[in-house]
Design a protein around this motif. Structure first.
Motif, PDB file in Angstrom:
ATOM      1  N   ASP A  50       0.832  -1.202   0.000  1.00 50.71           N
ATOM      2  CA  ASP A  50       0.000   0.000   0.000  1.00 50.71           C
ATOM      3  C   ASP A  50       0.871   1.258   0.000  1.00 50.71           C
ATOM      4  O   ASP A  50       0.637   2.188  -0.779  1.00 50.71           O
ATOM      5  CB  ASP A  50      -0.938  -0.012   1.207  1.00 50.71           C
ATOM      6  CG  ASP A  50      -1.893   1.164   1.210  1.00 50.71           C
ATOM      7  OD1 ASP A  50      -2.639   1.340   0.225  1.00 50.71           O
ATOM      8  OD2 ASP A  50      -1.890   1.921   2.199  1.00 50.71           O
ATOM      9  N   ASP A  51       1.883   1.282   0.856  1.00 46.18           N
ATOM     10  CA  ASP A  51       2.797   2.430   0.903  1.00 46.18           C
ATOM     11  C   ASP A  51       3.477   2.651  -0.446  1.00 46.18           C
ATOM     12  O   ASP A  51       3.603   3.789  -0.910  1.00 46.18           O
ATOM     13  CB  ASP A  51       3.867   2.238   1.980  1.00 46.18           C
ATOM     14  CG  ASP A  51       3.338   2.372   3.397  1.00 46.18           C
ATOM     15  OD1 ASP A  51       2.204   2.867   3.578  1.00 46.18           O
ATOM     16  OD2 ASP A  51       4.073   1.955   4.331  1.00 46.18           O
ATOM     17  N   GLU A  52       3.933   1.572  -1.064  1.00 46.94           N
ATOM     18  CA  GLU A  52       4.650   1.696  -2.337  1.00 46.94           C
ATOM     19  C   GLU A  52       3.717   2.109  -3.465  1.00 46.94           C
ATOM     20  O   GLU A  52       4.114   2.880  -4.354  1.00 46.94           O
ATOM     21  CB  GLU A  52       5.386   0.403  -2.690  1.00 46.94           C
ATOM     22  CG  GLU A  52       6.568   0.114  -1.782  1.00 46.94           C
ATOM     23  CD  GLU A  52       7.608   1.238  -1.772  1.00 46.94           C
ATOM     24  OE1 GLU A  52       7.826   1.897  -2.819  1.00 46.94           O
ATOM     25  OE2 GLU A  52       8.209   1.476  -0.714  1.00 46.94           O
ATOM     26  N   MET A  53       2.471   1.644  -3.459  1.00 45.12           N
ATOM     27  CA  MET A  53       1.517   2.083  -4.474  1.00 45.12           C
ATOM     28  C   MET A  53       1.270   3.579  -4.344  1.00 45.12           C
ATOM     29  O   MET A  53       1.267   4.305  -5.339  1.00 45.12           O
ATOM     30  CB  MET A  53       0.200   1.298  -4.351  1.00 45.12           C
ATOM     31  CG  MET A  53       0.322  -0.143  -4.797  1.00 45.12           C
ATOM     32  SD  MET A  53      -1.252  -1.047  -4.915  1.00 45.12           S
ATOM     33  CE  MET A  53      -1.772  -1.132  -3.213  1.00 45.12           C
ATOM     34  N   ARG A  54       1.094   4.040  -3.107  1.00 42.05           N
ATOM     35  CA  ARG A  54       0.862   5.475  -2.872  1.00 42.05           C
ATOM     36  C   ARG A  54       2.086   6.307  -3.270  1.00 42.05           C
ATOM     37  O   ARG A  54       1.948   7.383  -3.871  1.00 42.05           O
ATOM     38  CB  ARG A  54       0.502   5.721  -1.414  1.00 42.05           C
ATOM     39  CG  ARG A  54      -0.847   5.169  -1.032  1.00 42.05           C
ATOM     40  CD  ARG A  54      -1.139   5.313   0.467  1.00 42.05           C
ATOM     41  NE  ARG A  54      -2.332   4.606   0.814  1.00 42.05           N
ATOM     42  CZ  ARG A  54      -3.565   5.041   0.561  1.00 42.05           C
ATOM     43  NH1 ARG A  54      -3.744   6.206  -0.023  1.00 42.05           N
ATOM     44  NH2 ARG A  54      -4.620   4.318   0.905  1.00 42.05           N
ATOM     45  N   ARG A  55       3.266   5.816  -2.931  1.00 38.69           N
ATOM     46  CA  ARG A  55       4.500   6.533  -3.268  1.00 38.69           C
ATOM     47  C   ARG A  55       4.676   6.627  -4.777  1.00 38.69           C
ATOM     48  O   ARG A  55       5.032   7.692  -5.315  1.00 38.69           O
ATOM     49  CB  ARG A  55       5.703   5.828  -2.635  1.00 38.69           C
ATOM     50  CG  ARG A  55       7.018   6.573  -2.791  1.00 38.69           C
ATOM     51  CD  ARG A  55       8.134   5.887  -2.016  1.00 38.69           C
ATOM     52  NE  ARG A  55       8.547   4.655  -2.647  1.00 38.69           N
ATOM     53  CZ  ARG A  55       9.495   4.577  -3.590  1.00 38.69           C
ATOM     54  NH1 ARG A  55      10.124   5.660  -4.002  1.00 38.69           N
ATOM     55  NH2 ARG A  55       9.822   3.418  -4.109  1.00 38.69           N
ATOM     56  N   LEU A  56       4.391   5.534  -5.476  1.00 41.65           N
ATOM     57  CA  LEU A  56       4.525   5.532  -6.935  1.00 41.65           C
ATOM     58  C   LEU A  56       3.546   6.521  -7.568  1.00 41.65           C
ATOM     59  O   LEU A  56       3.928   7.318  -8.430  1.00 41.65           O
ATOM     60  CB  LEU A  56       4.297   4.122  -7.486  1.00 41.65           C
ATOM     61  CG  LEU A  56       4.378   3.952  -8.996  1.00 41.65           C
ATOM     62  CD1 LEU A  56       5.735   4.383  -9.528  1.00 41.65           C
ATOM     63  CD2 LEU A  56       4.088   2.505  -9.376  1.00 41.65           C
ATOM     64  N   LEU A  57       2.301   6.492  -7.128  1.00 37.47           N
ATOM     65  CA  LEU A  57       1.305   7.396  -7.704  1.00 37.47           C
ATOM     66  C   LEU A  57       1.568   8.861  -7.351  1.00 37.47           C
ATOM     67  O   LEU A  57       1.204   9.755  -8.121  1.00 37.47           O
ATOM     68  CB  LEU A  57      -0.097   6.991  -7.257  1.00 37.47           C
ATOM     69  CG  LEU A  57      -0.623   5.709  -7.901  1.00 37.47           C
ATOM     70  CD1 LEU A  57      -1.925   5.283  -7.258  1.00 37.47           C
ATOM     71  CD2 LEU A  57      -0.777   5.880  -9.408  1.00 37.47           C
ATOM     72  N   ALA A  58       2.202   9.107  -6.205  1.00 33.93           N
ATOM     73  CA  ALA A  58       2.504  10.489  -5.804  1.00 33.93           C
ATOM     74  C   ALA A  58       3.703  11.065  -6.554  1.00 33.93           C
ATOM     75  O   ALA A  58       3.835  12.283  -6.681  1.00 33.93           O
ATOM     76  CB  ALA A  58       2.759  10.555  -4.294  1.00 33.93           C
ATOM     77  N   ALA A  59       4.558  10.207  -7.065  1.00 34.84           N
ATOM     78  CA  ALA A  59       5.767  10.666  -7.759  1.00 34.84           C
ATOM     79  C   ALA A  59       5.453  10.999  -9.216  1.00 34.84           C
ATOM     80  O   ALA A  59       4.672  10.298  -9.862  1.00 34.84           O
ATOM     81  CB  ALA A  59       6.841   9.580  -7.701  1.00 34.84           C
ATOM     82  N   PRO A  60       6.063  12.040  -9.747  1.00 35.50           N
ATOM     83  CA  PRO A  60       5.910  12.316 -11.176  1.00 35.50           C
ATOM     84  C   PRO A  60       6.500  11.157 -11.989  1.00 35.50           C
ATOM     85  O   PRO A  60       7.533  10.587 -11.620  1.00 35.50           O
ATOM     86  CB  PRO A  60       6.722  13.596 -11.395  1.00 35.50           C
ATOM     87  CG  PRO A  60       6.911  14.179 -10.036  1.00 35.50           C
ATOM     88  CD  PRO A  60       6.880  13.039  -9.072  1.00 35.50           C
TER      89      PRO A  60
END
Length: 181
Positions: free
Chosen positions: A53-63
């Motif tokens: 979940d953390d990594e999905m959020r981090r990926l989507l938050a990054a350009p």
């Protein structure tokens, strides 16, 4: 230990996925350093789901021009393919539950990968074999963009299988030392 696992996954990515051109879309983000390889320290499904979940959020938050895709290596659990496959159902449910379906997808790779209706030693399984259980987070838009610029993407699996079937025993041992010892 974590760094050596990360390096092993990086080497697999360079030698097998990109080197054999099993994924014609991997070379560009790799060359541009847009692929992040994370080594999970999770030892149970709940920990791994939280990290996913953390990594999905981090990926989507990054350009996308800073981070296009993330590979999570899971060295401490899911060693048996059936357990890994069961976990993928939980991972996909999390993707849906968090509202990330349509934005991300999870590609699966495992040392014992086996497609439905194949034998364990079927060459086709090698297309998804990796040194560790992996969860590859892919942006849907990146995949859509890549597919629009690639002729006959439906032929990628059969082309990959044919390529792997042409490898000699020595080459198989070189590319898949964790399988062919």
């Amino acid at each position: 230990m974590i760094e050596s696992i990360r390096q092993e996954v990086e080497q697999w990515l360079k030698d097998v996925v990109i080197g054999l051109n099993l994924c014609p879309f991997a070379a560009r983000p790799h060359r541009l350093n847009l692929i992040d390889i994370i080594v999970s320290t999770a030892t149970d499904e709940q920990q791994l789901l939280l990290q996913l979940d953390d990594e999905m959020r981090r990926l989507l938050a990054a350009p996308v021009d800073e981070l296009e895709t993330t590979i999570i290596a899971v060295p401490n659990m899911l060693q048996q393919f059936d357990r890994y496959n069961d976990f993928l159902d939980l991972a996909d449910a999390l993707l849906e539950q968090q509202g990330f379906a349509g934005q991300l997808q999870i590609a699966s790779f495992h040392p014992q990968y086996q497609f439905v209706d194949t034998e364990p030693d079927d060459t086709s399984n090698l297309t998804n074999c990796s040194p560790y259980p992996l969860l590859h987070l892919i942006r849907e838009q990146s995949l859509t963009d890549a597919l629009m610029n690639y002729a006959d993407p439906d032929k990628i699996p059969e082309r990959n299988i044919a390529k792997l079937e042409r490898l000699s025993w020595e080459q198989l041992r070189h590319y898949f030392p964790y399988i062919f010892k």
